[in-house]
Design an enzyme around this catalytic site. Structure first.
Site, PDB file in Angstrom:
ATOM      1  N   ARG A 119      13.296 -20.954 -30.447  1.00 14.36           N
ATOM      2  CA  ARG A 119      13.539 -19.572 -30.021  1.00 14.36           C
ATOM      3  C   ARG A 119      14.230 -18.820 -31.139  1.00 14.36           C
ATOM      4  O   ARG A 119      14.617 -19.389 -32.164  1.00 14.36           O
ATOM      5  CB  ARG A 119      14.410 -19.548 -28.761  1.00 14.36           C
ATOM      6  CG  ARG A 119      15.788 -20.152 -28.985  1.00 14.36           C
ATOM      7  CD  ARG A 119      16.804 -19.700 -27.956  1.00 14.36           C
ATOM      8  NE  ARG A 119      18.039 -20.475 -28.030  1.00 14.36           N
ATOM      9  CZ  ARG A 119      18.982 -20.315 -28.934  1.00 14.36           C
ATOM     10  NH1 ARG A 119      18.849 -19.415 -29.886  1.00 14.36           N
ATOM     11  NH2 ARG A 119      20.074 -21.064 -28.913  1.00 14.36           N
ATOM     12  N   ALA A 193      23.570 -14.718 -22.461  1.00 13.65           N
ATOM     13  CA  ALA A 193      22.910 -14.833 -23.762  1.00 13.65           C
ATOM     14  C   ALA A 193      21.400 -14.856 -23.572  1.00 13.65           C
ATOM     15  O   ALA A 193      20.903 -15.285 -22.523  1.00 13.65           O
ATOM     16  CB  ALA A 193      23.360 -16.100 -24.470  1.00 13.65           C
ATOM     17  N   CYS A 224      26.340 -17.586 -30.638  1.00 13.44           N
ATOM     18  CA  CYS A 224      25.370 -16.642 -31.195  1.00 13.44           C
ATOM     19  C   CYS A 224      25.775 -16.160 -32.588  1.00 13.44           C
ATOM     20  O   CYS A 224      25.321 -15.106 -33.047  1.00 13.44           O
ATOM     21  CB  CYS A 224      25.161 -15.453 -30.260  1.00 13.44           C
ATOM     22  SG  CYS A 224      24.595 -15.933 -28.625  1.00 13.44           S
TER      23      CYS A 224
END
Length: 266
Positions: A119, A193, A224
């Site tokens: 991803r 997220a 992140c």
């Protein structure tokens, strides 16, 4: 084309219509099947996503061949997979390994695993008490705009949190859903997220909403890749635990409405 990026039907307020999907054309299949996978090891859920994605991409290929032969295509399916994971850290394709602050011994001590995945986004945590959603959608059935798609996912979470009396929003340039997000707020913190992959307009991966999550697990990463903002959970904000099923029951209709989708059975 592969793209990786960071992160009963309810009515959609007029102010959200630019985010929501436009009305469907006769060629678009807006049926959306929701599958509750329960508690799933991350590897198993990832493999399942890949399998569903591959089946959908094969259907799209068969449809292209059918159209060339002058035959009618078969509608592509759309799914929303919901689950909860044991403790796991995942690193997206654009992430930095040094954002994981544990070595192998540290991971084992905390009962966690670590995976590099396909991803977008950097590192994040999944674990008990977190509602994870993996939409596997053929965006040709909705709109072919990955940034708009991310905004739809965010909006579904924002509306869900509002149902529980929690005000949430966006921070410019930072995908996901935040509390105290307005400029100048003293303590902006992420509660959801997001990271997705899109192959030939079919999506996978999705969102992770902290409901009753043990937030101490975020202290072992730079979430992140952002080191100057905190994380939050619905339990922390409300001062009580909330069943994941109750949150899912709120979120699914909001997502359905924003996508202008209709529920369907297997």
């Amino acid at each position: 084309m592969d793209t990786v990026l960071t992160s009963c039907i309810a009515s959609v307020p007029d102010t959200l219509l630019p985010i929501a999907a436009p009305a469907a054309t006769p060629q678009q299949n807006r049926a959306l099947q929701v599958r509750d996978l329960g508690v799933q090891p991350y590897e198993a859920a990832w493999a399942y996503q890949e399998s569903v994605l591959a089946d959908t991409l094969e259907r799209k290929k068969q449809n292209r061949d059918a159209i060339e032969r002058g035959e009618s295509p078969v509608p592509t399916p759309n799914y929303l997979l919901l689950c909860e994971h044991p403790h796991v850290y995942t690193l997206g394709k654009s992430g930095k390994p040094e954002h994981l602050l544990l070595n192998e011994a540290g991971l084992a001590h905390h009962g966690a695993t670590f995976h590099r995945i396909n991803r977008g986004g950097d590192i994040t945590y999944h674990g008990p008490g977190q509602l994870v959603g993996y939409p596997i959608l053929d965006l040709d059935n909705f709109f072919t705009d990955i940034h708009r798609y991310l905004r739809v996912l965010e909006e579904a979470v924002i509306l869900t949190l509002a149902d529980f009396g929690v005000s949430a929003g966006r921070i410019a340039g930072l995908t996901g859903v935040w509390l105290d997000w307005k400029e100048g707020a003293p303590n902006p913190r992420k509660i959801c997220a997001m990271g997705v992959k899109c192959s030939r307009w079919v999506t996978m991966h999705g969102f992770a909403l902290n409901v009753n999550t043990d937030l101490s697990y975020f202290s072992h990463i730079i979430p992140c890749g952002i080191d100057d903002k905190a994380v939050a959970s619905l339990q922390q904000e409300l001062g009580r635990a909330v069943p994941l099923t109750e949150v899912a029951a709120r979120l699914v209709p909001h997502l359905m409405a924003l996508l202008r989708a209709t529920p369907t059975e297997e």
